[in-house]
Design a protein around this motif. Structure first.
Motif, short mmCIF file in Angstrom:
data_model
loop_
_atom_site.label_atom_id
_atom_site.label_comp_id
_atom_site.label_asym_id
_atom_site.label_seq_id
_atom_site.Cartn_x
_atom_site.Cartn_y
_atom_site.Cartn_z
N ALA A 357 0.83 -1.20 0.00
CA ALA A 357 0.00 0.00 0.00
C ALA A 357 0.87 1.26 0.00
N PHE A 358 1.97 1.21 0.75
CA PHE A 358 2.87 2.35 0.81
C PHE A 358 3.45 2.67 -0.57
N ILE A 359 3.84 1.64 -1.30
CA ILE A 359 4.39 1.84 -2.64
C ILE A 359 3.36 2.49 -3.55
N GLN A 360 2.14 1.97 -3.54
CA GLN A 360 1.09 2.50 -4.42
C GLN A 360 0.74 3.94 -4.09
N GLU A 361 0.75 4.29 -2.80
CA GLU A 361 0.32 5.62 -2.37
C GLU A 361 1.43 6.67 -2.46
N ASN A 362 2.68 6.24 -2.57
CA ASN A 362 3.79 7.20 -2.49
C ASN A 362 4.65 7.27 -3.75
N LYS A 363 4.14 6.76 -4.85
CA LYS A 363 4.88 6.86 -6.11
C LYS A 363 4.92 8.32 -6.55
N LYS A 364 6.11 8.76 -6.91
CA LYS A 364 6.28 10.12 -7.41
C LYS A 364 6.86 10.08 -8.80
N ASP A 365 6.39 10.98 -9.63
CA ASP A 365 6.96 11.06 -10.97
C ASP A 365 8.43 11.49 -10.86
N PHE A 366 9.29 10.77 -11.57
CA PHE A 366 10.72 10.95 -11.43
C PHE A 366 11.18 12.35 -11.87
N VAL A 367 10.70 12.79 -13.02
CA VAL A 367 11.12 14.09 -13.56
C VAL A 367 10.68 15.22 -12.63
N LEU A 368 9.42 15.17 -12.20
CA LEU A 368 8.90 16.23 -11.35
C LEU A 368 9.53 16.20 -9.96
N PHE A 369 9.85 14.99 -9.48
CA PHE A 369 10.53 14.89 -8.19
C PHE A 369 11.92 15.55 -8.26
N LYS A 370 12.63 15.25 -9.34
CA LYS A 370 13.96 15.83 -9.52
C LYS A 370 13.86 17.36 -9.57
#
Length: 674
Positions: A357-370
């Motif tokens: 559940a943690f993985i599904q809820e906390n995925k961030k787009d890589f480009v925008l995170f950077k």
């Protein structure tokens, strides 16, 4: 290169039921076999295997092929790897041709290293489970980390005793070569004496895509400032660190089914997630992602989710390789586990369900995170912000796949908002980087190749089909494919006392100019060469062709027709249904009968009677008719622009073509086609 003799031996031994049945539970259904598709999740079986045609077909996801392509798709083997897998299964010795002495030597060394690694894994396994030291030190350490015996055995973990040369002595006693032992990294030369390189360590075997052990990682149990925490196999003929993802062998099918790859750093991260039921996970081994590793992931999925430690080092490690991932067309997400935790410890802490559940809820787009992370460092510094704008624009420009255009535009929109710059200007900057990259690529193209690309592009802008022409070409393609299908299905059958069906068709259609499809032409050229050599061609020569285009084309034309039920063997039945009911009439027939009739008919499987000769004549003549129709259209177009001297010849041509059309139509007993 594997010799043709070896390939023929393999093809003659292949049993599609044996190969596919090793991965899929199959049940007999008439002449075919049915099971749950291994390529997508399904509850109702739609995966069909035909032993007579030597092919499989899933009517759910559409995948089809032969035994070799099944292995290539499921196991992600190359063609050669699939052949070697089959050769091993059927105890066929592989003969290779056109191989240099150096390559043969390298292959022999590689095979020897495989054997030594397998021996070492068994040795360390025995030390872990059977030796006093292993049971008192090694096994308790692994179990304290939360790993079960099932997980330990699945990944083949072992224990290297804290002794000077216990493995070395055992290996030499079994007559393994000293130089090869040194090459594996299992043994070291200290003061001209061979000693064990791994001591008091947990040993993690590293497997290649086919499950063979190519190296090891060995983790120190006790803390020791003078010794490295991990020792890995040195690079050799088998072990090339930049091309390896730990756990890939165990994860490949789960990645394929989930259409997502989870990437972690360490060996124990992989073990913990697998044990928790999350099997689509591999580890980079704590190194920066390489292009080869990204391409290995891309063989299974385009969706990559990186799960790293939430500390600064983890974030920095996660960001490495981003541009390469985008260039490869991967959709990259990032999940950072809470600070001071790694995926292994966090899963042990919260449990598998909460971790998922943690993985599904906390995925961030890589480009925008950077971008968000970099903005924090930039602050109000105008120069740094300008540099960041260029960096992000260049990163987005790396997304150059046509199918990813929408994704690129969305990145531009969101990045412009976060950077607080005009979207139009930012778009122009991204396009500038794209143009620069294309210009560099074009400089690398040979002049003739660049010219060819230009000519093809120019041709593409001049083609203009009206609806009638398009319909004609579409039907023409179907007729050409029908010729190929008939050759595959019936080519070996007799036509008359002197010829088989293939001989008849090739004599009736001798000119390849009659065909337009590039794949059909390629097929016919290959078929004719084989026919002239052997006077008959078996469909398996195309189903199992090394040429993927021909193999896929052949499989796509071979169908799974309904079979005849024993109920139809009687001349009639209680409902008065006739045996002459054809498969193609089934749907309309079902609509025409009563409800009771439908219920009774449900126990009957319908089939086509033997209409081979009709199929052959139909295929040949309908193709001729289609070509004549095309010539008539062209001739009519010429008549509209012809002068008086040309017109009479065109009239004669028209009359000749119409006469040919009528004769063929009369033979077929049908009306002239539109």
């Amino acid at each position: 290169m594997i010799s043709q003799n070896t390939i023929q031996q393999i093809l003659s031994r292949i049993d599609v039921l044996d190969v596919v049945g090793g991965f899929v539970k199959l049940k007999k259904r008439g002449a075919n076999y049915l099971g749950l598709c291994p390529f997508h999740n399904e509850r109702t079986p739609s995966f069909t295997v035909s032993p007579s045609k030597e092919i499989f077909k899933c009517f759910g996801c559409g995948k089809s092929g032969n035994s070799i392509s099944f292995l290539m798709e499921l196991e992600k083997f190359s063609y050669a790897e699939a052949l070697k897998w089959l050769a091993k299964r059927y105890n066929i010795e592989i003969e290779e041709t056109g191989v240099s002495p150096e390559a043969i030597q390298q292959q022999q060394v590689a095979e020897s290293l495989y054997i030594i690694n397998q021996f070492a894994q068994k040795f360390y396994d025995k030390q872990l489970f059977e030796s006093e030291e292993g049971q008192s030190i090694g096994l308790p350490y692994i179990q304290q980390r939360g790993f079960t015996e099932a997980t330990i055995r699945k990944f083949g973990l072992g224990y290297a005793p804290d002794k000077r040369d216990v493995f070395t002595k055992e290996a030499l006693a079994n007559h393994y070569n000293k130089d090869l032992l040194l090459k594996t990294g299992l043994v070291a030369n200290r003061n001209d004496q061979l000693v064990d390189n791994y001591r008091d360590r947990i040993v993690f075997p590293i497997h290649n895509n086919s499950g063979k052990i190519i190296g090891f990682g060995a983790r120190l149990i006790k803390s020791n400032d003078k010794a490295p925490k991990y020792i890995n196999t040195p690079e050799n003929e088998l072990y090339i660190k930049s091309k390896i993802l730990y756990g890939n062998y165990f994860a490949r099918q789960a990645i394929d089914k989930n259409d997502e790859c989870l990437l972690v750093e360490g060996y124990t991260d992989v073990l913990s997630l697998h044990q928790g039921g999350i099997e689509n996970v591999v580890a980079s081994g704590g190194t920066s992602l390489t292009l080869d590793q990204l391409r290995l992931i891309k063989k299974y999925t385009k969706n990559l989710t990186i799960v790293y430690d939430g500390d600064a080092a983890g974030v920095k490690a996660a960001l490495r390789g981003l541009d390469m991932a985008l260039e490869e067309g991967l959709n990259v997400k990032l999940v950072l586990v809470p600070d001071k935790e790694d995926p292994d410890s966090y899963l042990q802490k919260v449990g598998a369900t909460a971790f998922k559940a943690f993985i599904q809820e906390n995925k961030k787009d890589f480009v925008l995170f950077k971008l968000e992370l970099s903005l924090k460092d930039v602050g109000n510094d105008a120069a740094k912000k300008s540099e960041l704008v260029n960096q992000i624009a260049e990163t987005i420009a790396k997304i150059d796949k046509a199918e990813d255009f929408t994704k690129q535009q969305e990145y531009i929109r969101q990045s412009a908002q976060l950077l607080k710059v005009e979207e139009s200007g930012f778009t122009a900057l991204v396009n500038k980087f794209i143009r620069n990259r294309i210009a560099l690529q074009e400089q690398k193209l040979p002049f003739d190749e660049a010219k060819h690309h230009e000519e093809v592009a120019n041709e593409g802008t001049t083609v203009n089909f009206d609806d009638q022409t398009f319909e004609l070409l579409y039907k023409e393609e179907l007729q050409e494919k029908e010729i190929v299908r008939v050759l595959l299905e019936h080519g070996k059958k007799p036509w008359d006392s002197e010829h088989n069906i293939a001989g008849y068709i090739l004599s009736e259609l001798p000119e390849e100019e009659l065909f337009q499809s590039g794949t059909v032409l390629k097929f016919l050229h290959t078929y004719k060469n084989l026919f002239h050599q052997f006077n008959e061609v078996d469909k398996s020569q195309f189903v199992y062709s090394e040429d993927k285009e021909l193999s896929t084309f052949a499989v796509s034309l071979l169908s799974f027709p309904h079979e005849q039920s024993n109920h139809w063997k009687d001349e009639s039945n209680s409902n008065g249904f006739q045996k002459t009911l054809y498969q193609q009439d089934y749907k309309s027939f079902m609509y025409s009968i009563s409800k009771d009739g439908k219920e009774r008919l449900s126990s009957f499987l319908l089939t086509q009677k033997d209409t081979t000769n009709e199929e052959v004549i139909s295929a040949v003549n309908y193709l001729k008719l289609r070509k004549i129709k095309k010539l008539l259209m062209q001739n009519q177009a010429d008549m509209q622009t012809a002068d008086a001297s040309q017109f009479n010849n065109l009239i004669l041509t028209h009359q000749f073509l119409k006469q040919q059309e009528m004769e063929i139509t009369k033979t077929l007993g049908t009306v002239i086609m539109r």
